[in-house]
Design a protein around this motif. Structure first.
Motif, PDB file in Angstrom:
ATOM      1  N   UNK A  70       0.805  -1.220   0.000  1.00 52.81           N
ATOM      2  CA  UNK A  70       0.000   0.000   0.000  1.00 52.81           C
ATOM      3  C   UNK A  70       0.837   1.269   0.000  1.00 52.81           C
ATOM      4  N   UNK A  71       2.125   1.158   0.318  1.00 53.70           N
ATOM      5  CA  UNK A  71       2.937   2.357   0.457  1.00 53.70           C
ATOM      6  C   UNK A  71       4.403   2.034   0.242  1.00 53.70           C
ATOM      7  N   UNK A  72       5.187   3.084   0.044  1.00 57.58           N
ATOM      8  CA  UNK A  72       6.638   2.923  -0.081  1.00 57.58           C
ATOM      9  C   UNK A  72       7.237   2.418   1.224  1.00 57.58           C
ATOM     10  N   UNK A  73       6.684   2.845   2.349  1.00 54.70           N
ATOM     11  CA  UNK A  73       7.199   2.377   3.639  1.00 54.70           C
ATOM     12  C   UNK A  73       7.016   0.874   3.770  1.00 54.70           C
ATOM     13  N   UNK A  74       5.889   0.344   3.300  1.00 58.87           N
ATOM     14  CA  UNK A  74       5.677  -1.100   3.356  1.00 58.87           C
ATOM     15  C   UNK A  74       6.650  -1.840   2.442  1.00 58.87           C
ATOM     16  N   UNK A  75       6.906  -1.289   1.255  1.00 59.92           N
ATOM     17  CA  UNK A  75       7.879  -1.918   0.362  1.00 59.92           C
ATOM     18  C   UNK A  75       9.255  -1.960   1.017  1.00 59.92           C
ATOM     19  N   UNK A  76       9.620  -0.878   1.693  1.00 61.86           N
ATOM     20  CA  UNK A  76      10.918  -0.837   2.360  1.00 61.86           C
ATOM     21  C   UNK A  76      10.986  -1.847   3.505  1.00 61.86           C
ATOM     22  N   UNK A  77       9.860  -2.080   4.169  1.00 60.06           N
ATOM     23  CA  UNK A  77       9.816  -3.102   5.214  1.00 60.06           C
ATOM     24  C   UNK A  77      10.018  -4.496   4.612  1.00 60.06           C
ATOM     25  N   UNK A  78       9.369  -4.750   3.476  1.00 58.35           N
ATOM     26  CA  UNK A  78       9.571  -6.021   2.788  1.00 58.35           C
ATOM     27  C   UNK A  78      11.036  -6.180   2.400  1.00 58.35           C
ATOM     28  N   UNK A  79      11.648  -5.099   1.937  1.00 52.60           N
ATOM     29  CA  UNK A  79      13.047  -5.152   1.514  1.00 52.60           C
ATOM     30  C   UNK A  79      13.968  -5.503   2.679  1.00 52.60           C
ATOM     31  N   UNK A  80      13.657  -5.001   3.855  1.00 52.73           N
ATOM     32  CA  UNK A  80      14.460  -5.332   5.035  1.00 52.73           C
ATOM     33  C   UNK A  80      14.388  -6.829   5.333  1.00 52.73           C
ATOM     34  N   UNK A  81      13.196  -7.411   5.202  1.00 53.94           N
ATOM     35  CA  UNK A  81      13.044  -8.846   5.452  1.00 53.94           C
ATOM     36  C   UNK A  81      13.736  -9.648   4.350  1.00 53.94           C
ATOM     37  N   UNK A  82      13.703  -9.151   3.130  1.00 56.75           N
ATOM     38  CA  UNK A  82      14.414  -9.827   2.044  1.00 56.75           C
ATOM     39  C   UNK A  82      15.915  -9.873   2.341  1.00 56.75           C
ATOM     40  N   UNK A  83      16.467  -8.778   2.840  1.00 58.69           N
ATOM     41  CA  UNK A  83      17.880  -8.757   3.212  1.00 58.69           C
ATOM     42  C   UNK A  83      18.154  -9.718   4.367  1.00 58.69           C
ATOM     43  N   UNK A  84      17.232  -9.763   5.304  1.00 56.90           N
ATOM     44  CA  UNK A  84      17.380 -10.624   6.485  1.00 56.90           C
ATOM     45  C   UNK A  84      17.312 -12.108   6.124  1.00 56.90           C
ATOM     46  N   UNK A  85      16.404 -12.472   5.209  1.00 51.71           N
ATOM     47  CA  UNK A  85      16.151 -13.885   4.921  1.00 51.71           C
ATOM     48  C   UNK A  85      16.847 -14.392   3.665  1.00 51.71           C
ATOM     49  N   UNK A  86      17.169 -13.491   2.744  1.00 45.83           N
ATOM     50  CA  UNK A  86      17.705 -13.910   1.457  1.00 45.83           C
ATOM     51  C   UNK A  86      16.651 -14.466   0.521  1.00 45.83           C
ATOM     52  N   UNK A  87      15.375 -14.300   0.876  1.00 47.82           N
ATOM     53  CA  UNK A  87      14.253 -14.800   0.074  1.00 47.82           C
ATOM     54  C   UNK A  87      13.570 -13.607  -0.600  1.00 47.82           C
ATOM     55  N   UNK A  88      13.175 -13.775  -1.860  1.00 49.56           N
ATOM     56  CA  UNK A  88      12.608 -12.674  -2.618  1.00 49.56           C
ATOM     57  C   UNK A  88      11.101 -12.530  -2.472  1.00 49.56           C
ATOM     58  N   UNK A  89      10.638 -11.282  -2.622  1.00 51.75           N
ATOM     59  CA  UNK A  89       9.250 -10.994  -2.950  1.00 51.75           C
ATOM     60  C   UNK A  89       9.232 -10.415  -4.357  1.00 51.75           C
ATOM     61  N   UNK A  90       8.388 -10.977  -5.219  1.00 48.31           N
ATOM     62  CA  UNK A  90       8.251 -10.560  -6.608  1.00 48.31           C
ATOM     63  C   UNK A  90       6.868  -9.954  -6.814  1.00 48.31           C
ATOM     64  N   UNK A  91       6.743  -9.120  -7.839  1.00 47.79           N
ATOM     65  CA  UNK A  91       5.453  -8.501  -8.148  1.00 47.79           C
ATOM     66  C   UNK A  91       4.994  -8.906  -9.536  1.00 47.79           C
ATOM     67  N   UNK A  92       3.688  -9.147  -9.673  1.00 49.40           N
ATOM     68  CA  UNK A  92       3.122  -9.487 -10.974  1.00 49.40           C
ATOM     69  C   UNK A  92       3.031  -8.226 -11.827  1.00 49.40           C
ATOM     70  N   UNK A  93       3.939  -8.120 -12.796  1.00 53.94           N
ATOM     71  CA  UNK A  93       3.860  -7.110 -13.849  1.00 53.94           C
ATOM     72  C   UNK A  93       4.069  -7.856 -15.162  1.00 53.94           C
ATOM     73  N   UNK A  94       3.031  -8.581 -15.558  1.00 56.85           N
ATOM     74  CA  UNK A  94       3.164  -9.564 -16.626  1.00 56.85           C
ATOM     75  C   UNK A  94       3.398  -8.956 -17.996  1.00 56.85           C
ATOM     76  N   UNK A  95       3.040  -7.674 -18.198  1.00 61.07           N
ATOM     77  CA  UNK A  95       3.214  -7.095 -19.528  1.00 61.07           C
ATOM     78  C   UNK A  95       4.688  -6.947 -19.907  1.00 61.07           C
ATOM     79  N   UNK A  96       5.573  -6.962 -18.931  1.00 62.76           N
ATOM     80  CA  UNK A  96       7.008  -6.926 -19.231  1.00 62.76           C
ATOM     81  C   UNK A  96       7.474  -8.184 -19.951  1.00 62.76           C
ATOM     82  N   UNK A  97       6.732  -9.283 -19.794  1.00 58.87           N
ATOM     83  CA  UNK A  97       7.240 -10.581 -20.191  1.00 58.87           C
ATOM     84  C   UNK A  97       6.687 -11.073 -21.528  1.00 58.87           C
ATOM     85  N   UNK A  98       5.836 -10.289 -22.176  1.00 59.30           N
ATOM     86  CA  UNK A  98       5.382 -10.664 -23.502  1.00 59.30           C
ATOM     87  C   UNK A  98       6.542 -10.658 -24.491  1.00 59.30           C
TER      88      UNK A  98
END
Length: 372
Positions: A106-134
């Protein structure tokens, strides 16, 4: 000695509403690469019907049980936007790659929180932006990266859709606290993410947003004038008020115009390549294969390939954050009535924690009318 074939990724789906159908169908077509083995939904009957339709994966009581017990490699999060960040964080801490429907949070602050956990765990969160992949979008990216088209000069990006009042009968739609925004966050974001994936970083946004007609807390239309870091000048329009629906993205480079018009997914044949006078030979380089409609299948296939190879997959958090910052800056510019530069929304800026920034003009007008 040949190596054993890689096992299919074990995948789950949280939330079995409309968009989950796209995930499940895509997974079914990727047999041997992804196995849908687990689903859950707040409505257990809906989850059971969904499972019966898609190969009878195990139905779990709730998301926590699914993440703890299903032994997953990948989980698709297809729930309302308010839940995206908490569920992604829970999945990452369980060692499971999360694929989140847009918006990432919902916000940039939430994305930054996810990023902190990604750094902590080494596990990714990905986003569905499927038009990039055509196929055609990937071919365009190759030509841009090669320099064949020259410098980008002008681009337009229109998401002109129609949603009647009844669309907002679903309780979470059209609310800042649950959906995060209107067509800028929930609809046009796919098109301007594609635009950013081709043109790169943006520099400055000047925008307007309005609630013209729909019974929402959020906007039902927005428009932005954007200067890219490359110097290209771009317009972006997002609407839910347009009876003739279309999605259009057009790029004007020094040596060619490349454009696509579609609605919810394009085929290679929807793209038009027009070389500039004197550069007709470039048309021979525009040769994307026809490979079905752009959609979840292409992105999930790319994710499966990357994860099986032990590589990072896309669309990663850095790319998703740039797109979400574009949305936040559109709102901030519209509501503050001033241009917003990339990186300006930071620290204790209210647009870090809410796309509305607490300063929605029509909400303020309503409050003034109530107190007067």
């Amino acid at each position: 000695m040949t190596s054993a074939p890689a096992k299919p990724l074990r995948a789950g789906i949280i939330g079995t509403g409309g968009i989950a159908q796209s995930h499940a169908r895509a997974m079914t077509t990727l047999e041997g690469e992804i196995d849908l083995v687990a689903v859950t939904d707040l409505d257990r009957d809906r989850a059971a019907a969904f499972a019966a339709e898609h190969g009878d994966p195990t139905v779990f009581l709730n998301a926590q049980e699914l993440l703890e017990s299903a032994e997953l490699d990948l989980v698709s999060i297809c729930t309302p936007p308010q839940t995206h960040a908490p569920l992604a964080i829970t999945a990452m801490r369980a060692g499971i790659t999360a694929l989140v429907e847009k918006p990432t949070a919902l916000s940039l602050a939430e994305v930054d929180e996810i990023a902190e956990v990604e750094t902590e765990t080494g596990v990714q969160t990905l986003t569905v932006f499927q038009h990039r992949f055509g196929v055609a979008a990937r071919r365009l990216g190759e030509l841009v990266d090669s320099g064949a088209l020259g410098r980008p000069l002008v681009a337009t990006c229109d998401t002109l859709w129609f949603r009647p009042d009844s669309y907002f009968d679903v309780p979470w739609r059209g609310r800042w606290d649950i959906e995060g925004g209107g067509p800028t966050m929930g609809h046009g974001i796919h098109q301007f993410d594609l635009l950013l994936s081709v043109l790169g970083d943006w520099q400055e946004i000047t925008a307007v947003a309005a609630r013209q007609l729909r019974p929402t807390d959020t906007e039902d239309v927005s428009a932005a004038l954007v200067r890219m870091q490359s110097g290209a000048v771009v317009t972006v329009m997002n609407s839910l008020l347009s009876p003739r629906e279309t999605s259009r993205v057009r790029f004007d480079f020094e040596r060619a115009t490349v454009e696509v018009e579609h609605l919810y997914g394009y085929q290679s044949s929807d793209w038009i390549f027009t070389p500039a006078p004197g550069h007709e030979e470039l048309a021979e380089q525009w040769n994307p294969a026809e490979d079905g409609t752009s959609g979840h299948r292409h992105q999930l296939a790319a994710i499966a390939q990357a994860l099986t190879a032990g590589e990072r997959a896309g669309v990663d958090l850095a790319e998703a954050r740039r797109t979400l910052e574009f949305a936040a800056a559109t709102y901030a510019s519209a509501f503050r009535r001033t241009p917003i530069t990339a990186g300006q929304i930071a620290g204790d800026d209210p647009f870090m924690t809410s796309m509305s920034g607490g300063m929605v003009p029509w909400e303020q007008t309503k409050n003034q009318a109530v107190t007067s």
